[in-house]
Design a protein around this motif. Structure first.
Motif, PDB file in Angstrom:
ATOM      1  N   LEU A 182       0.826  -1.203   0.000  1.00  0.00           N
ATOM      2  CA  LEU A 182       0.000   0.000   0.000  1.00  0.00           C
ATOM      3  C   LEU A 182       0.861   1.254   0.000  1.00  0.00           C
ATOM      4  CD1 LEU A 182      -2.852   1.155   0.104  1.00  0.00           C
ATOM      5  CD2 LEU A 182      -2.736   1.066   2.598  1.00  0.00           C
ATOM      6  N   SER A 224      -0.618   6.427   3.809  1.00  0.00           N
ATOM      7  CA  SER A 224      -0.685   4.956   3.855  1.00  0.00           C
ATOM      8  C   SER A 224      -0.194   4.419   5.191  1.00  0.00           C
ATOM      9  CB  SER A 224       0.138   4.363   2.711  1.00  0.00           C
ATOM     10  OG  SER A 224       1.523   4.610   2.903  1.00  0.00           O
ATOM     11  N   VAL A 233      -4.566  -4.045   7.360  1.00  0.00           N
ATOM     12  CA  VAL A 233      -4.608  -4.129   5.895  1.00  0.00           C
ATOM     13  C   VAL A 233      -3.804  -5.345   5.462  1.00  0.00           C
ATOM     14  CG1 VAL A 233      -4.107  -2.941   3.734  1.00  0.00           C
ATOM     15  CG2 VAL A 233      -4.817  -1.631   5.740  1.00  0.00           C
ATOM     16  N   ASP A 237      -5.933  -6.961   0.519  1.00  0.00           N
ATOM     17  CA  ASP A 237      -6.573  -5.644   0.646  1.00  0.00           C
ATOM     18  C   ASP A 237      -5.750  -4.558  -0.043  1.00  0.00           C
ATOM     19  OD1 ASP A 237      -8.405  -6.991   2.204  1.00  0.00           O
ATOM     20  OD2 ASP A 237      -7.400  -6.478   4.081  1.00  0.00           O
ATOM     21  N   LEU A 241      -6.915  -2.256  -3.211  1.00  0.00           N
ATOM     22  CA  LEU A 241      -6.904  -0.798  -3.244  1.00  0.00           C
ATOM     23  C   LEU A 241      -6.074  -0.267  -4.413  1.00  0.00           C
ATOM     24  CD1 LEU A 241      -6.508   0.057   0.558  1.00  0.00           C
ATOM     25  CD2 LEU A 241      -8.465   0.596  -0.894  1.00  0.00           C
ATOM     26  N   GLY A 244      -8.173  -0.245  -7.374  1.00  0.00           N
ATOM     27  CA  GLY A 244      -9.072   0.889  -7.366  1.00  0.00           C
ATOM     28  C   GLY A 244      -8.383   2.206  -7.679  1.00  0.00           C
ATOM     29  N   MET A 245      -7.053   2.236  -7.545  1.00  0.00           N
ATOM     30  CA  MET A 245      -6.310   3.456  -7.893  1.00  0.00           C
ATOM     31  C   MET A 245      -6.048   3.564  -9.389  1.00  0.00           C
ATOM     32  SD  MET A 245      -3.377   3.498  -4.937  1.00  0.00           S
ATOM     33  CE  MET A 245      -3.755   3.436  -3.195  1.00  0.00           C
ATOM     34  N   VAL A 278     -10.905   4.631  -5.597  1.00  0.00           N
ATOM     35  CA  VAL A 278     -10.436   4.436  -4.222  1.00  0.00           C
ATOM     36  C   VAL A 278     -11.602   4.513  -3.240  1.00  0.00           C
ATOM     37  CG1 VAL A 278      -9.005   5.437  -2.406  1.00  0.00           C
ATOM     38  CG2 VAL A 278      -8.107   5.235  -4.722  1.00  0.00           C
ATOM     39  N   THR A 279     -12.567   5.378  -3.507  1.00  0.00           N
ATOM     40  CA  THR A 279     -13.731   5.482  -2.625  1.00  0.00           C
ATOM     41  C   THR A 279     -14.530   4.183  -2.618  1.00  0.00           C
ATOM     42  OG1 THR A 279     -13.871   7.864  -3.052  1.00  0.00           O
ATOM     43  CG2 THR A 279     -15.830   6.790  -2.149  1.00  0.00           C
ATOM     44  N   ALA A 281     -13.423   1.162  -3.473  1.00  0.00           N
ATOM     45  CA  ALA A 281     -12.617   0.083  -2.894  1.00  0.00           C
ATOM     46  C   ALA A 281     -12.579   0.174  -1.374  1.00  0.00           C
ATOM     47  CB  ALA A 281     -11.206   0.131  -3.472  1.00  0.00           C
ATOM     48  N   THR A 282     -12.441   1.375  -0.848  1.00  0.00           N
ATOM     49  CA  THR A 282     -12.422   1.543   0.607  1.00  0.00           C
ATOM     50  C   THR A 282     -13.767   1.180   1.222  1.00  0.00           C
ATOM     51  OG1 THR A 282     -10.831   3.351   0.314  1.00  0.00           O
ATOM     52  CG2 THR A 282     -11.919   3.177   2.444  1.00  0.00           C
ATOM     53  N   LEU A 285     -13.982  -2.596   1.382  1.00  0.00           N
ATOM     54  CA  LEU A 285     -13.163  -3.163   2.447  1.00  0.00           C
ATOM     55  C   LEU A 285     -13.748  -2.901   3.824  1.00  0.00           C
ATOM     56  CD1 LEU A 285      -9.542  -2.370   1.192  1.00  0.00           C
ATOM     57  CD2 LEU A 285     -10.716  -4.572   1.208  1.00  0.00           C
TER      58      LEU A 285
END
Length: 446
Positions: A182, A224, A233, A237, A241, A244-245, A278-279, A281-282, A285
């Protein structure tokens, strides 16, 4: 009368001699229950891999308790489907030790729980840890040793102390094992954000490029570190993420280019895409961890979505000369979105996902090779666009067929023998004529 008194004396002496021996045997005798397997869904039977690991845990615990000076009582072992409450375990431990292990699989992670009740105690000692199959033996032995030591150190029937001892380094899993992954992706994304902000403002001065990129990388790295300190994490995970980036960022940049957006504004579309990715994916999770196979599936969805989107756009245009930015942009966004949603629900080994990707890649190459004679024509001819569309359709069909074959060939080993099997065959075919005949086909059981 003298004979009767002598007989009673001998009987009492025999009973007195056996009592200490019986007490000593019960204090060191242990009943190890079979490992109880727990699945997230009660309607689903444990798979073959989980059952094999449960049997391995049984054999490990039998050897571990003997190394600790206890003797295993196999006669009182419970069946594999026995479900005992804490009160029943304590009642069973009135004269001997009781050990009850439990194995639970949660999205690719194994949760091992061991409960120990010393003889005559009203306290049940329990420990739990997330383990990997390759470190199962070491972790089970350490957990068993710590439980027995704690039970022997406390007096029988004593109430548990309010203070909880700090778990040892070997008995607890590492916090945030995906921290390095990450941190790397967040630093790269932060550097890209700093670079994008400068170019979005219309400035091209190199004296600002590198400081802004370094500042963004530092902010991403620090963020991070804060996230991994606050939340646990995992490796899956972190890669989830990362998916998702990068794939939404690529999608936004390609779409902006396809619509002839000015170069300075393309970075803004890319940042908008990565913010949305990212939103999402977060948020996903927040409902649970993602396995390593789920993370690989997310990146595979972005990659093959980009490929299939490009094929669709070129098929609509009927030409392979123009670069399909729009199709790749929509494909990357849709692919990573669908695959990311499946990753939160699927429990697939990463090796199987990679083998499916390999099958899809080889299928795409095979489809392109088989249909390559269709390209031996000038596009200016009347049927040039039709031939291009057929070739592109062959590549897409090969990709899907290769992925399906990879999924079929990597089925779990616990598949019932009565399941359908289909295998390809190539060579001589059994025919009724006298002359040999060559061909291809499939054979199997249905």
């Amino acid at each position: 009368m003298a004979r009767l008194s002598l007989h009673l004396t001998l009987v009492l002496a025999a009973v007195g001699a056996t009592l200490p021996s019986t007490a000593w045997a019960s204090a060191n005798e242990v009943s190890v229950r079979r490992t109880r397997m727990v699945e997230p869904s009660t309607s689903r039977e444990p798979d073959a891999d989980t059952a094999s690991l449960a049997q391995k845990i049984d054999s490990i615990l039998y050897e571990a308790v003997q190394d600790l000076g206890l003797s295993v009582d196999i006669s009182s072992r419970a069946g594999p489907s026995a479900l005992e409450s804490d009160e029943q375990l304590l009642a069973s431990a009135s004269e001997s030790w009781v050990v009850a292990p439990r194995l639970e699989r949660r999205r690719g992670r194994l949760q091992l729980t061991i409960a120990v009740a010393p003889p005559g105690s009203r306290v049940l000692y329990t420990t739990s840890a997330t383990v990997q199959p390759e470190e199962l033996e070491m972790r089970a032995v350490v957990m068993m040793r710590d439980l027995v030591r704690a039970a022997r150190g406390a007096p029988a029937g004593a109430a548990p102390t309010p203070a909880t001892p700090a778990p040892s380094e070997t008995a607890s899993p590492a916090h945030s094992p995906g921290r390095a992954i990450l941190a790397l992706n967040a630093a790269l994304l932060g550097g890209f954000v700093g670079y994008s902000l400068q170019h979005a403002s219309g400035s091209t001065d190199e004296r600002l490029t590198y400081p802004l990129a370094a500042l963004g990388a530092g902010v991403g790295l620090g963020g991070s570190m804060l996230v991994t300190e606050e939340w646990d994490v995992g490796v899956g995970d972190a890669w989830f993420l990362a998916g998702g980036m990068w794939w939404p960022l690529l999608s936004g940049t390609l779409l902006a280019r396809s619509y002839d957006t000015p170069r300075a504004e393309r970075y803004a579309y890319g940042l908008l895409g990565t913010t949305a990715g990212v939103t999402l994916a977060t948020t996903a999770l927040g409902f649970g961890h993602v396995s390593d196979g789920g993370a690989v599936l997310t990146h595979s969805g972005g990659a093959f979505g980009t490929l299939l989107g490009a094929l669709v756009e070129m098929s609509i245009e009927g030409s392979t000369d123009a670069r399909p930015y729009r199709g790749m942009g929509y494909g990357a966004g849709a692919g990573v979105l669908v695959a990311g949603a499946l990753a939160t629900q699927a429990d697939l080994p990463s090796a199987r996902v990679l083998m499916i990707d390999l099958g899809a890649s080889l299928g795409a190459l095979t489809g392109a090779a088989l249909a390559s004679p269709l390209l031996l024509v000038d596009e200016s001819e009347s049927n040039g666009h039709s031939r291009n569309r057929l070739w592109l359709a062959s590549v897409a069909a090969g990709t899907v067929a290769g992925g399906a074959v990879g999924w079929w060939m990597t089925r779990p080993s616990g598949t019932p023998k009565s399941a359908q099997t289909v295998l390809p065959t190539l060579g001589l075919l059994p025919v009724t004529s006298e002359a040999p005949a060559f061909g291809a086909g499939i054979h199997g059981t249905w």
